[in-house]
Every structure is written in C-alpha cells, then in structure tokens.
Design a protein around this motif. Structure first.
Motif, PDB file in Angstrom:
ATOM      1  N   VAL A  66       0.834  -1.204   0.000  1.00  0.00           N
ATOM      2  CA  VAL A  66       0.000   0.000   0.000  1.00  0.00           C
ATOM      3  C   VAL A  66       0.867   1.251   0.000  1.00  0.00           C
ATOM      4  CG1 VAL A  66      -1.629   1.360   1.387  1.00  0.00           C
ATOM      5  CG2 VAL A  66      -2.041  -1.066   1.023  1.00  0.00           C
ATOM      6  N   ALA A  67       1.892   1.275   0.828  1.00  0.00           N
ATOM      7  CA  ALA A  67       2.751   2.459   0.908  1.00  0.00           C
ATOM      8  C   ALA A  67       3.500   2.698  -0.397  1.00  0.00           C
ATOM      9  CB  ALA A  67       3.729   2.321   2.068  1.00  0.00           C
ATOM     10  N   ILE A  68       3.997   1.642  -1.005  1.00  0.00           N
ATOM     11  CA  ILE A  68       4.702   1.799  -2.280  1.00  0.00           C
ATOM     12  C   ILE A  68       3.745   2.334  -3.345  1.00  0.00           C
ATOM     13  CG2 ILE A  68       5.724   0.503  -4.202  1.00  0.00           C
ATOM     14  CD1 ILE A  68       7.208  -1.166  -2.093  1.00  0.00           C
ATOM     15  N   VAL A  69       2.560   1.770  -3.393  1.00  0.00           N
ATOM     16  CA  VAL A  69       1.574   2.189  -4.390  1.00  0.00           C
ATOM     17  C   VAL A  69       1.171   3.650  -4.183  1.00  0.00           C
ATOM     18  CG1 VAL A  69      -0.830   1.855  -5.106  1.00  0.00           C
ATOM     19  CG2 VAL A  69       0.686  -0.108  -4.888  1.00  0.00           C
ATOM     20  N   VAL A  70       0.881   4.035  -2.953  1.00  0.00           N
ATOM     21  CA  VAL A  70       0.402   5.391  -2.679  1.00  0.00           C
ATOM     22  C   VAL A  70       1.505   6.426  -2.873  1.00  0.00           C
ATOM     23  CG1 VAL A  70      -0.488   6.918  -0.869  1.00  0.00           C
ATOM     24  CG2 VAL A  70      -1.461   4.640  -1.169  1.00  0.00           C
ATOM     25  N   THR A  71       2.698   6.162  -2.354  1.00  0.00           N
ATOM     26  CA  THR A  71       3.760   7.164  -2.456  1.00  0.00           C
ATOM     27  C   THR A  71       4.308   7.275  -3.866  1.00  0.00           C
ATOM     28  OG1 THR A  71       5.472   5.587  -1.788  1.00  0.00           O
ATOM     29  CG2 THR A  71       4.462   6.930  -0.046  1.00  0.00           C
ATOM     30  N   ALA A  72       4.296   6.188  -4.620  1.00  0.00           N
ATOM     31  CA  ALA A  72       4.864   6.213  -5.970  1.00  0.00           C
ATOM     32  C   ALA A  72       4.162   7.223  -6.862  1.00  0.00           C
ATOM     33  CB  ALA A  72       4.792   4.821  -6.594  1.00  0.00           C
ATOM     34  N   ASN A  73       2.879   7.411  -6.681  1.00  0.00           N
ATOM     35  CA  ASN A  73       2.111   8.318  -7.536  1.00  0.00           C
ATOM     36  C   ASN A  73       2.362   9.791  -7.244  1.00  0.00           C
ATOM     37  OD1 ASN A  73       0.571   5.768  -7.111  1.00  0.00           O
ATOM     38  ND2 ASN A  73      -0.563   6.614  -8.827  1.00  0.00           N
ATOM     39  N   HIS A  74       2.760  10.093  -6.030  1.00  0.00           N
ATOM     40  CA  HIS A  74       2.842  11.489  -5.611  1.00  0.00           C
ATOM     41  C   HIS A  74       4.252  11.944  -5.270  1.00  0.00           C
ATOM     42  CE1 HIS A  74      -1.333  10.344  -4.801  1.00  0.00           C
ATOM     43  NE2 HIS A  74      -1.621  11.593  -5.087  1.00  0.00           N
ATOM     44  N   GLN A  75       4.983  11.109  -4.598  1.00  0.00           N
ATOM     45  CA  GLN A  75       6.262  11.517  -4.024  1.00  0.00           C
ATOM     46  C   GLN A  75       7.293  11.892  -5.081  1.00  0.00           C
ATOM     47  OE1 GLN A  75       7.161   9.805  -0.116  1.00  0.00           O
ATOM     48  NE2 GLN A  75       8.821   8.816  -1.184  1.00  0.00           N
ATOM     49  N   THR A  76       7.174  11.337  -6.265  1.00  0.00           N
ATOM     50  CA  THR A  76       8.168  11.586  -7.311  1.00  0.00           C
ATOM     51  C   THR A  76       7.896  12.876  -8.074  1.00  0.00           C
ATOM     52  OG1 THR A  76       6.872  10.264  -8.870  1.00  0.00           O
ATOM     53  CG2 THR A  76       8.607   9.129  -7.648  1.00  0.00           C
ATOM     54  N   GLU A  77       6.799  13.536  -7.794  1.00  0.00           N
ATOM     55  CA  GLU A  77       6.398  14.698  -8.586  1.00  0.00           C
ATOM     56  C   GLU A  77       6.685  16.022  -7.883  1.00  0.00           C
ATOM     57  OE1 GLU A  77       5.553  14.170 -11.808  1.00  0.00           O
ATOM     58  OE2 GLU A  77       6.187  12.208 -11.086  1.00  0.00           O
ATOM     59  N   GLU A  78       6.486  17.073  -8.638  1.00  0.00           N
ATOM     60  CA  GLU A  78       6.722  18.442  -8.187  1.00  0.00           C
ATOM     61  C   GLU A  78       5.920  18.746  -6.926  1.00  0.00           C
ATOM     62  OE1 GLU A  78       5.644  22.881  -9.963  1.00  0.00           O
ATOM     63  OE2 GLU A  78       5.515  21.150 -11.281  1.00  0.00           O
ATOM     64  N   ILE A  79       6.540  19.495  -6.030  1.00  0.00           N
ATOM     65  CA  ILE A  79       5.841  19.991  -4.849  1.00  0.00           C
ATOM     66  C   ILE A  79       5.539  21.458  -5.112  1.00  0.00           C
ATOM     67  CG2 ILE A  79       6.018  20.495  -2.384  1.00  0.00           C
ATOM     68  CD1 ILE A  79       7.890  18.057  -2.174  1.00  0.00           C
ATOM     69  N   LEU A  80       4.283  21.825  -5.010  1.00  0.00           N
ATOM     70  CA  LEU A  80       3.878  23.199  -5.294  1.00  0.00           C
ATOM     71  C   LEU A  80       4.221  24.102  -4.119  1.00  0.00           C
ATOM     72  CD1 LEU A  80       0.358  22.502  -6.827  1.00  0.00           C
ATOM     73  CD2 LEU A  80       2.512  22.869  -8.041  1.00  0.00           C
ATOM     74  N   GLU A  81       4.686  25.268  -4.435  1.00  0.00           N
ATOM     75  CA  GLU A  81       4.944  26.272  -3.401  1.00  0.00           C
ATOM     76  C   GLU A  81       3.610  26.807  -2.904  1.00  0.00           C
ATOM     77  OE1 GLU A  81       7.942  26.875  -2.173  1.00  0.00           O
ATOM     78  OE2 GLU A  81       8.816  25.460  -3.603  1.00  0.00           O
ATOM     79  N   SER A  82       3.548  27.149  -1.631  1.00  0.00           N
ATOM     80  CA  SER A  82       2.277  27.600  -1.053  1.00  0.00           C
ATOM     81  C   SER A  82       1.805  28.927  -1.645  1.00  0.00           C
ATOM     82  CB  SER A  82       2.402  27.716   0.462  1.00  0.00           C
ATOM     83  OG  SER A  82       3.410  28.650   0.796  1.00  0.00           O
ATOM     84  N   PHE A  88      -6.514  24.172 -10.598  1.00  0.00           N
ATOM     85  CA  PHE A  88      -6.826  22.780 -10.282  1.00  0.00           C
ATOM     86  C   PHE A  88      -6.319  21.805 -11.337  1.00  0.00           C
ATOM     87  CE2 PHE A  88      -9.582  19.048 -10.556  1.00  0.00           C
ATOM     88  CZ  PHE A  88      -9.400  18.531  -9.286  1.00  0.00           C
ATOM     89  N   ILE A  89      -6.649  22.037 -12.582  1.00  0.00           N
ATOM     90  CA  ILE A  89      -6.277  21.092 -13.647  1.00  0.00           C
ATOM     91  C   ILE A  89      -4.764  21.011 -13.798  1.00  0.00           C
ATOM     92  CG2 ILE A  89      -6.468  20.585 -16.122  1.00  0.00           C
ATOM     93  CD1 ILE A  89      -9.098  20.157 -14.632  1.00  0.00           C
ATOM     94  N   ARG A  90      -4.114  22.158 -13.965  1.00  0.00           N
ATOM     95  CA  ARG A  90      -2.658  22.174 -14.140  1.00  0.00           C
ATOM     96  C   ARG A  90      -1.964  21.540 -12.943  1.00  0.00           C
ATOM     97  NH1 ARG A  90      -1.135  27.486 -13.444  1.00  0.00           N
ATOM     98  NH2 ARG A  90      -0.615  26.854 -11.348  1.00  0.00           N
ATOM     99  N   ASP A  91      -2.427  21.855 -11.742  1.00  0.00           N
ATOM    100  CA  ASP A  91      -1.803  21.322 -10.536  1.00  0.00           C
ATOM    101  C   ASP A  91      -1.927  19.803 -10.448  1.00  0.00           C
ATOM    102  OD1 ASP A  91      -1.215  23.942  -9.995  1.00  0.00           O
ATOM    103  OD2 ASP A  91      -2.615  24.142  -8.321  1.00  0.00           O
ATOM    104  N   GLN A  92      -3.060  19.256 -10.882  1.00  0.00           N
ATOM    105  CA  GLN A  92      -3.220  17.798 -10.852  1.00  0.00           C
ATOM    106  C   GLN A  92      -2.236  17.138 -11.810  1.00  0.00           C
ATOM    107  OE1 GLN A  92      -5.097  16.610  -8.380  1.00  0.00           O
ATOM    108  NE2 GLN A  92      -5.421  18.779  -8.049  1.00  0.00           N
ATOM    109  N   PHE A  93      -2.085  17.711 -12.986  1.00  0.00           N
ATOM    110  CA  PHE A  93      -1.160  17.144 -13.966  1.00  0.00           C
ATOM    111  C   PHE A  93       0.288  17.256 -13.501  1.00  0.00           C
ATOM    112  CE2 PHE A  93      -4.761  17.183 -16.811  1.00  0.00           C
ATOM    113  CZ  PHE A  93      -4.493  16.145 -17.693  1.00  0.00           C
ATOM    114  N   SER A  94       0.639  18.343 -12.827  1.00  0.00           N
ATOM    115  CA  SER A  94       2.045  18.527 -12.449  1.00  0.00           C
ATOM    116  C   SER A  94       2.431  17.798 -11.164  1.00  0.00           C
ATOM    117  CB  SER A  94       2.374  20.020 -12.322  1.00  0.00           C
ATOM    118  OG  SER A  94       1.690  20.606 -11.241  1.00  0.00           O
ATOM    119  N   THR A  95       1.465  17.393 -10.353  1.00  0.00           N
ATOM    120  CA  THR A  95       1.806  16.767  -9.069  1.00  0.00           C
ATOM    121  C   THR A  95       1.452  15.289  -8.998  1.00  0.00           C
ATOM    122  OG1 THR A  95      -0.324  17.404  -8.102  1.00  0.00           O
ATOM    123  CG2 THR A  95       1.526  18.932  -7.805  1.00  0.00           C
TER     124      THR A  95
END
Length: 171
Positions: A66-82, A88-95
């Motif tokens: 579960v952890a590998i599956v969940v983190t693999a989708n998000h952890q490797t992508e860009e982190i948005l600055e606050s 919404f659309i662009r942010d989903q594609f970039s993260t």
C-alpha cells in the motif's frame, strides 16, 4: 536517522498498515455506526482465525504494498509552493504520475492507484472506467500543453527510491 531513510523506508512502510489498523480500532470505538463496527469486527475476527505468522505477515506485506503504491504516484512529482497561483487542472497534472502496469498481476496489486491522475480529476467516477479514461486524459494534456506523466512499475519504484535518497542528504 534520516540520512539512511532510503535504505530503511521499505521496513518503515511495512508498519504503516499496522498503524492504520490500530487507527481503525480507535475510530470504531468512538463511532456510533453499528454497521461499520460490525464490518470492522468481522474483519478482525477473520484475521484472528489465521495463524499468527500469516496474520502479521499479511499486515506487514500489505503495508509495504500500500505504501509503495500510494507514495509512488505522488512523491516523485513536483511539490507546489504555497504561494503559487492555484489552477486545479494544471496542478493535478504537475503533481501526479500515472503508472503503466504491464500485466494483470501488477494491475491487480495497484488496485486502481495506477490511475491516480484520473482519480484526482474525476474523484466520484467508478475506478473501472479509469483505463478507458486514460487516453482521453492524455489527449486533453496534449491539446492543452500539459505534461502527462506515466511510468512503468519498476521505473517509478526506482524514482521513489531516488527521491528518498535525495532527501536523506544533509541540506
């Protein structure tokens, strides 16, 4: 120690599911939803019927998967600055990164999480539609100049390891 997290994170990931199991007990004890209480109790009764090594092994292996599956989708992508403007659309594609599962076993093990972008864009859509939705999302990305990130299972696990290694280094 954080410096070695890229070496021990799979072990730590294994205990994630055990933590979620304990949290489910805490939740159900505070809940007045008797149907949910009964379903969770049934799950634990069935788990208790297994030999203890199988029960613990299934929880630890489940946690790792579960952890590998969940983190693999998000952890490797860009982190948005606050302070970055929200789109919404662009942010989903970039993260978010999709995962290409090349066989039925990995398709089953990822349980729909390989379609994370599709899930973020259409959260109430049943997941069995996601495979047919992916080409439409890819075309939308191409038509609108958006990056559509998809990697194979081995590649994304390697990328996840590299992220863990990068962030284990002193600043």
């Amino acid at each position: 120690h954080r410096r070695y997290q890229h070496l021990y994170y799979p072990v730590a990931y294994s205990f994630l599911y055990a933590s979620w199991r304990l949290q489910s007990i805490q939740f159900v004890l505070g809940s007045k939803n008797w149907v949910e209480r009964a379903l969770i109790a049934t799950n634990y009764i069935l788990l208790a019927c297994l030999p203890w090594k199988v029960a613990i092994g299934s929880i630890l292996l489940g946690g790792l998967l579960v952890a590998i599956v969940v983190t693999a989708n998000h952890q490797t992508e860009e982190i948005l600055e606050s302070d970055s403007p929200y789109n919404f659309i662009r942010d989903q594609f970039s993260t978010t990164r999709g995962i290409h599962c090349s066989n039925l076993v990995t398709e089953y093990l990822f349980g729909g999480m390989q379609y994370q972008l599709e899930h973020h864009l259409f959260p109430i859509m049943p997941r069995y539609y996601y495979p047919s939705l992916r080409p439409l999302v890819k075309k939308f990305a191409e038509d609108n100049g958006l990056q559509h990130h998809i990697s194979g299972v081995v590649e994304i696990i390697g990328m996840n390891y590299q992220v863990m290694k990068k962030f284990s280094q002193p600043l």
